[in-house]
Write a protein that holds these residues in place. Structure first.
Motif, mmCIF file in Angstrom:
data_model
loop_
_atom_site.group_PDB
_atom_site.id
_atom_site.type_symbol
_atom_site.label_atom_id
_atom_site.label_comp_id
_atom_site.label_asym_id
_atom_site.label_seq_id
_atom_site.Cartn_x
_atom_site.Cartn_y
_atom_site.Cartn_z
ATOM 1 N N ASN A 771 9.070 6.804 0.634
ATOM 2 C CA ASN A 771 8.258 5.595 0.699
ATOM 3 C C ASN A 771 6.778 5.894 0.904
ATOM 4 O O ASN A 771 5.980 4.985 1.068
ATOM 5 C CB ASN A 771 8.744 4.676 1.821
ATOM 6 N N SER A 772 6.405 7.145 0.913
ATOM 7 C CA SER A 772 4.999 7.538 0.967
ATOM 8 C C SER A 772 4.778 8.665 -0.036
ATOM 9 O O SER A 772 5.670 9.480 -0.245
ATOM 10 C CB SER A 772 4.610 8.021 2.369
ATOM 11 N N ASN A 773 3.597 8.698 -0.618
ATOM 12 C CA ASN A 773 3.347 9.688 -1.660
ATOM 13 C C ASN A 773 1.964 10.295 -1.486
ATOM 14 O O ASN A 773 0.959 9.582 -1.540
ATOM 15 C CB ASN A 773 3.454 9.043 -3.044
ATOM 16 N N TRP A 774 1.924 11.613 -1.277
ATOM 17 C CA TRP A 774 0.660 12.351 -1.191
ATOM 18 C C TRP A 774 0.480 13.253 -2.406
ATOM 19 O O TRP A 774 -0.270 14.214 -2.343
ATOM 20 C CB TRP A 774 0.621 13.159 0.101
ATOM 21 N N ARG A 775 1.148 12.951 -3.511
ATOM 22 C CA ARG A 775 1.032 13.778 -4.711
ATOM 23 C C ARG A 775 0.170 13.106 -5.775
ATOM 24 O O ARG A 775 0.489 13.148 -6.955
ATOM 25 C CB ARG A 775 2.429 14.112 -5.248
ATOM 26 N N GLY A 776 -0.907 12.486 -5.329
ATOM 27 C CA GLY A 776 -1.831 11.906 -6.294
ATOM 28 C C GLY A 776 -2.568 10.667 -5.848
ATOM 29 O O GLY A 776 -3.746 10.503 -6.172
ATOM 30 N N PRO A 777 -1.939 9.757 -5.115
ATOM 31 C CA PRO A 777 -2.659 8.546 -4.728
ATOM 32 C C PRO A 777 -3.842 8.804 -3.802
ATOM 33 O O PRO A 777 -4.007 9.897 -3.240
ATOM 34 C CB PRO A 777 -1.582 7.724 -4.009
ATOM 35 N N VAL A 778 -4.659 7.773 -3.646
ATOM 36 C CA VAL A 778 -5.804 7.785 -2.740
ATOM 37 C C VAL A 778 -5.361 7.212 -1.396
ATOM 38 O O VAL A 778 -4.750 6.145 -1.344
ATOM 39 C CB VAL A 778 -6.959 6.941 -3.318
ATOM 40 N N TRP A 779 -5.683 7.945 -0.339
ATOM 41 C CA TRP A 779 -5.368 7.502 1.017
ATOM 42 C C TRP A 779 -6.677 7.218 1.757
ATOM 43 O O TRP A 779 -7.582 8.056 1.780
ATOM 44 C CB TRP A 779 -4.554 8.563 1.757
ATOM 45 N N PHE A 780 -6.735 6.059 2.372
ATOM 46 C CA PHE A 780 -7.967 5.615 3.011
ATOM 47 C C PHE A 780 -8.471 6.542 4.111
ATOM 48 O O PHE A 780 -9.652 6.921 4.130
ATOM 49 C CB PHE A 780 -7.761 4.204 3.573
ATOM 50 N N PRO A 781 -7.639 6.936 5.083
ATOM 51 C CA PRO A 781 -8.188 7.654 6.239
ATOM 52 C C PRO A 781 -8.828 8.984 5.903
ATOM 53 O O PRO A 781 -9.910 9.299 6.411
ATOM 54 C CB PRO A 781 -6.982 7.823 7.173
ATOM 55 N N VAL A 782 -8.184 9.790 5.035
ATOM 56 C CA VAL A 782 -8.778 11.091 4.729
ATOM 57 C C VAL A 782 -10.028 10.927 3.867
ATOM 58 O O VAL A 782 -10.962 11.735 3.948
ATOM 59 C CB VAL A 782 -7.763 12.034 4.060
ATOM 60 N N ASN A 783 -10.085 9.870 3.062
ATOM 61 C CA ASN A 783 -11.306 9.602 2.308
ATOM 62 C C ASN A 783 -12.465 9.275 3.236
ATOM 63 O O ASN A 783 -13.589 9.734 3.041
ATOM 64 C CB ASN A 783 -11.080 8.448 1.324
#
Length: 893
Positions: A771-783
Motif C-alpha cells: 500500500n506504499s510505493n517508493w519505486r518512483g512516486p513523489v513523496w512530500f516529506p523527503v522533497n
C-alpha cells in the motif's frame, strides 16, 4: 545555525483564538478538554487484536465493529470526545436501504485491497482551530444502498497492475444522488459545546434520511480492572423545558454533562457491550441491550433492542426525515454542556456562538497566513491545517496490559508472549494521549517520523502542541529504555529515519526562537536516541549504518528489514546519511542551547567530530572500491559487504543516493563564542586535517564554516542527476526512483538475480502490504528536506554557484531558486492547472468539473511520479500538510 529556510513570522497579532491558546497551552488545559479526538477507525488495529497469529484486520473486522465493544478506544463519523476518551459523540446515518446503520467509515483490509488497505468513503475536514473552539466536517452519504459486497469482490478480482475500484466507480453517486452531511462544533465555553448537523439532498429526487446523533461511554467496566459503570439517562419529556429531548451523562471523573437535542426525536438507549450472541453464538449477552441496539431498532425494527427510559451507556436521538426534496437541507441542533438545559439552550445565543467562532477562525488564519496569498493558496493551507487538526486522535495503548490480558477476559494466546511476538520488548510503553495521526482511517496510529513532519506544519498554528508531541515520544513511557523511538504500533521496534531533532529545530524557529528550555529538553532526549543508533545500527563501528527499510518500504532490490544471510552486512547510503543529518541537527541544537547551558558546548564538539567521521567513512571506508560514493557515476549507493570482506555496490539510483544532500549546515558566527567547540575546531585544522573532508571554510565566505557531505564537484554532479527529467525531476517534484528504470534494472546479489523497475504510481510490489510505493512516486516529506538542504548549501555558496535546471536545458539557477522550484511543484499539486483541475486529483472523481467535487482537495500519501496524481492513503493530511508550511514562505512559493 541557519538552514537557509525562510523563517515564519515570530509573532502574530492577538486574536480570540490566540488568546485561548495562551490560556490553554497544554493538553491538560480547559479549552483542549474536548476535541476531534475520536478515531476514524478502531476496528482492525493492533490494540484491539488478541489473536494468536497477529492478524489484526481479521480479528476484529468491520463486519463486527457495530456489535463488538472495543477495549482501547472508539470510532465514529465526524465525532468528538474528551481527551481521556470517556465520553464520545458522533453522528450515525441511515438511508432506509443499507444493511447496517452508517456509524463508521468503511474500507478494505490489507488483504482485501489490490494495493493494500483502502478506505471507500468520501469525507473532508473543512475547518478547525487549534483549541477546537470551532470545527467543521463533511461526509458524503449515498442515497442508494452502500455497495459493501461489490467493493470487496471487484477489488479482490483486480491485480496490482490495475487501479483501485472506488465507491464512485460503483455508480451509486451518479447524478449526485447523495446527502452532504456537515457537522459543526462551536464551543460557547470549554465545557459547553454547540453542535449543528445539516444534511443537503444533492440528488434529483426526494430521498429519505435518518439522522441519529449518538453519545456513549467507552467501555471501561468489562475488563476486570474497574467495575464502576457510568450512566446515560434520558430525561422525562415533562422535565425538559421547551421543545427538546435530553440525556444526562454521569461519570465519576468527568462529572455530569447533559446532551440536549432540539425538537422531538425518539431517544434510544442501549449499552456499549458486545453482542456475544450475534458475534460468537453464545447463549447470553453481558447486557440485555448491546452496542448494536440502536442499529437493531432502526434498521431491523427490533423494539426490544433499546429502551426509551432507564439508564444505559449508549444513547441516540432518532430524527426521521421522509422524502427530503432535491436541494433541500434538513438540520439537527444539539448541545453538550455541564449546564442544565433551559429555554435559552437553543436560543439566540446558541446561533451566535457559531457565527462568532467561524469569524474568529477566519481572523486567526488571517493572522497566521501570509497576507499576499492568493485565494486558491489560502484555501489549500486552510484545508491542510483542518486535516491536521482533525487528525489529532486519542491513542490509548498499554503494551504490558495488552500482552498480559485482562482479569475478566480469557488470557491471550501463548504465542503473543513469545520473543517473536509483536511488541514483546516494548512492555514499558503506556500511552493515553492525544497524538497527531498520519491518517484517521488507514493509519489511525502514530508513526514517529510522520509525527515529526506534522509538528513542523502544526508549529505555525499551535507551537505548544507541536512541542508537546515531540517531547511525548521521547518520554520514558514511550521511548525505549535503550533510547529507540517507537516507530508505530505494528512494530514499535522498526526503524524510522531520525528526523525528530530536525523537526524540533524548526518548531523552535517557527515559535520565535525563544524557548531554549524546549531545546534543552528535546536535545537531552535525542542524545539517548543518537546513542541507540550508534550502538545498534553501526555493527562494526565503521561509522556506516544499517538502518533497515527506514520507512521507505519497497525502495530496494530486496526487503532491507529482513535478516541477511549469515555474515552479510548492508551498509546503507540512506541510513548513514540520516545519521550525518542527525549529527548536524544535534550540532545546531547544542550550539543554540550552549548559550544558556554551557555544558552543551562540549556536546556540540562531540557532534562535530562524529559528523566528520561519518563523512570520511562514506567516501573511503575500507577502500575506494567499497565507498558509498561512486566516483564514476557521481552518486551514492548501498554497499553489500560479504562474509569474506568483499563487497558490491547496489547500483540503483534512488532516493537512497540523494539523501546525503541533507547532511549540511552553515555554522553561525556565534560558534566562535563557544570555547570548547572553537578550540577543538582549531586543533582539528592543525592536527587532523584529513578529517576535514566534510568541512569547508575560506576567506571568500567571510570566515563562515559549512559542513556538508558533498564537496568539490560532488554537489553539482549529484544535482545533475536529481534535476534530470529523465531521472528524478518530475512535474510533481523529485521522484523516489530514477525514471531511467522504466527499462528494468537487473543485477545478481549473492547468486540471485534481482530486478527493480520504475513504478510511478501504485505499488506492484507486495512488500509492506503493497500500500506504499517508493519505486518512483513523489513523496512530500523527503522533497521538503531536499529543498531545505539546497537552501542551506546556497546560503553558504551564494548566488555565484548555479546549477542547470532541468539538466540539459541551459537554464542556470541559484540553489535557492532550485529549492523554490521543488516547492512550487509540490504546491502546484493542489492548485487548479490550465484545465481547471488539480494535478493531485488525477483520474479520481475529485477531478470532476462539478463544483460539489472540485471544491474538495485531498491530501494523499504520495504522488504519481509522471502525473502528480495523489495515491495511497487519500486522507494522509499528516506529512502532506507540509504544503501549509511551504505556503508560509515568501509569496506562498
Amino acid at each position: 545555525m541557519t538552514s537557509g529556510r525562510p523563517q515564519p513570522r515570530t509573532s502574530a497579532p492577538p486574536t480570540a483564538e490566540h488568546t485561548r491558546l495562551a490560556e490553554s497551552p497544554s493538553s491538560a488545559d480547559p479549552w483542549r478538554l474536548w476535541g476531534p479526538y475520536l478515531s476514524g477507525r478502531q476496528w482492525g488495529t493492533v490494540r484491539e487484536d488478541y489473536s494468536a497469529d497477529g492478524d489484526a484486520w481479521s480479528y476484529l473486522p468491520f463486519e463486527q465493529a457495530h456489535a463488538r465493544a472495543y477495549r482501547w478506544g472508539e470510532d465514529g463519523l465526524g465525532g468528538i470526545c474528551d481527551r481521556f476518551g470517556f465520553l464520545n459523540f458522533s453522528v450515525a446515518l441511515w438511508n432506509g436501504r443499507d444493511p447496517v446503520l452508517k456509524e463508521r467509515l468503511y474500507g478494505l483490509t490489507n488483504g482485501q485491497g489490490n494495493h493494500g488497505e483502502d478506505v471507500k468513503e468520501y469525507w473532508w475536514p473543512l475547518d478547525g482551530t487549534p483549541t477546537h473552539s470551532f470545527l467543521r466536517w463533511l461526509y458524503r452519504y449515498p442515497q442508494a444502498e452502500y455497495p459493501y459486497a461489490r467493493l470487496r469482490e471487484e477489488n479482490a478480482r483486480r491485480g496490482r497492475d490495475q487501479r483501485e475500484f472506488e465507491l464512485a466507480d460503483t455508480g451509486v453517486l451518479d447524478g449526485n444522488r447523495f446527502f452532504d452531511v456537515v457537522v459543526e462544533y462551536a464551543k460557547a465555553a470549554p465545557d459547553d459545546l454547540c453542535i449543528r448537523i445539516d444534511a443537503t439532498n444533492h440528488g434529483p429526487d426526494p430521498a429519505d434520511l435518518h439522522l441519529v446523533p449518538q453519545i456513549w461511554y467507552r467501555n471501561t467496566w468489562s475488563w476486570g480492572l474497574d467495575d464502576r459503570t457510568p450512566e446515560l439517562e434520558p430525561l422525562d419529556p415533562g422535565d425538559v423545558v421547551g421543545d427538546m429531548r435530553a440525556v444526562v451523562c454521569r461519570h465519576e471523573f468527568l462529572g455530569r454533562y447533559t446532551l440536549s437535542a432540539q425538537g422531538r426525536p425518539e431517544v434510544l438507549v442501549c449499552d456499549n457491550e458486545s453482542n456475544d450472541r450475534l458475534l460468537f453464538g453464545t447463549a447470553t449477552n453481558p447486557a440485555r441491550r448491546t452496542k448494536d441496539g440502536i442499529n437493531q431498532r432502526i434498521v431491523h425494527g427490533d423494539t426490544d433492542a433499546v429502551a426509551t427510559e432507564g439508564t444505559g451507556t449508549k444513547a441516540g436521538f432518532w430524527y426521521r426525515f421522509d422524502a427530503v426534496p432535491p436541494g433541500a437541507t434538513v438540520s439537527v441542533r444539539l448541545r453538550l454542556s455541564t449546564a442544565e438545559p433551559d429555554e435559552n439552550t437553543f436560543g439566540a445565543g446558541f446561533h451566535a456562538v457559531f457565527g462568532d467562532r467561524a469569524a474568529e477562525a477566519d481572523e486567526f488564519y488571517g493572522a497566521v497566513l501570509p497576507a499576499g496569498l492568493t485565494d486558491d493558496r489560502r484555501a489549500v493551507a486552510r484545508r491542510a491545517y483542518a486535516g491536521l487538526l482533525w487528525g489529532k486522535q486519542l491513542y490509548r495503548y498499554d503494551v504490558h496490559r495488552w500482552l498480559q490480558g485482562d482479569p475478566a477476559q480469557p488470557p491471550p494466546p501463548d504465542q503473543r508472549r513469545q520473543p517473536s511476538g509483536r511488541n514483546t520488548s516494548w512492555e514499558h510503553l503506556s500511552l493515553a494521549d492525544v497524538i497527531s495521526m498520519p491518517d484517521e482511517w488507514e493509519y489511525p496510529w502514530f508513526a514517529s517520523w510522520d509525527l515529526a513532519f506534522h509538528c513542523v506544519a502544526l508549529s505555525h498554528v499551535d507551537p505548544a502542541f507541536a512541542k508537546e508531541q515531540l517531547l511525548l515520544l521521547a518520554r520514558e513511557w514511550a521511548m525505549h529504555p535503550d533510547g529507540q523511538l517507537p516507530a508505530y504500533e505494528w512494530a514499535f521496534g522498526d526503524v524510522n529515519p531520525p528526523v525528530h531533532a530536525w523537526a524540533a529545530w524548526h518548531v523552535y524557529q517557527a515559535d520565535g526562537a525563544w524557548d531554549t528550555d524546549f531545546l534543552v529538553r528535546i536535545g537531552t532526549k535525542m542524545l539517548l536516541n543518537f546513542a541507540w543508533w550508534v550502538n545498534r545500527k553501526d555493527a562494526d563501528g565503521s561509522n556506516l549504518f544499517e538502518g533497515g527499510f527506514l520507512g521507505m518500504d519497497n525502495i530496494g532490490l530486496f526487503n532491507r528489514s529482513a535478516p541477511l544471510p549469515a555474515g552479510f552486512r548492508l551498509e546503507q547510503s540512506d541510513a548513514t546519511s540520516w545519521m550525518a543529518f542527525f549529527c548536524l541537527q544535534m550540532l545546531r541544537i547544542c550550539v543554540e542551547a550552549a548559550h544558556r547551558v554551557p555544558a552543551f558546548d562540549e556536546l556540540a564538539t562531540k557532534f562535530l567530530e562524529h559528523f566528520l567521521s561519518i563523512a570520511h567513512a562514506m567516501r573511503s571506508f575500507g577502500s575506494q572500491d567499497v565507498a558509498l560514493w561512486d566516483e564514476e557515476d557521481g552518486f551514492f549507493y548501498d554497499v553489500l559487504v560479504h562474509p569474506d570482506g568483499g563487497s558490491q555496490r547496489l547500483r540503483v539510483r534512488s532516493m537512497v543516493g540523494l539523501l546525503p544532500l541533507l547532511a549540511v549546515a552553515v555554522l553561525p558566527e556565534r560558534t566562535a563564542e563557544l570555547p570548547d567547540f572553537s578550540s577543538r575546531l582549531a586543533w582539528l585544522r592543525r592536527r587532523r586535517p584529513e578529517l576535514l573532508d566534510g568541512l569547508v571554510t575560506d576567506a571568500e565566505h567571510g570566515g563562515r564554516v559549512m559542513l556538508s557531505l558533498l564537496l568539490g564537484d560532488a554537489l553539482p554532479r549529484l544535482l545533475a542527476r536529481m534535476f534530470d527529467e529523465q531521472e528524478f525531476l518530475s512535474v510533481a517534484g523529485i521522484r523516489s526512483l530514477s525514471a531511467a528504470y522504466s527499462t528494468p534494472y537487473t543485477t545478481e546479489v549473492d547468486g540471485r538475480s534481482m530486478t527493480i523497475d520504475y513504478e510511478p504510481g501504485e505499488s506492484r510490489s507486495g512488500l509492506f502490504g503493497g500500500n506504499s510505493n517508493w519505486r518512483g512516486p513523489v513523496w512530500f516529506p523527503v522533497n521538503v528536506l531536499l529543498a531545505d538542504a539546497l537552501r542551506a548549501h546556497g546560503n553558504y555558496l551564494g548566488d555565484d554557484f548555479r546549477v542547470e535546471v532541468p539538466t540539459g536545458s541551459g537554464n542556470r539557477v541559484t540553489l535557492a531558486e532550485a529549492a523554490d522550484l521543488i516547492d512550487q511543484r509540490l504546491v502546484s499539486l493542489f492548485l487548479p492547472g490550465p484545465d481547471g483541475r488539480r494535478p493531485s486529483d488525477g483520474h479520481r472523481i475529485e477531478s470532476s468539473p462539478d463544483p460539489l467535487w472540485a471544491a474538495h482537495p485531498t491530501f494523499s500519501e504520495y504522488f504519481d511520479g509522471d502525473t502528480g496524481e495523489g495515491l495511497g492513503a487519500t486522507h494522509q493530511t499528516g506529512w502532506t500538510a507540509l504544503v501549509a508550511d511551504l505556503l508560509q514562505g515568501p509569496d506562498g512559493r
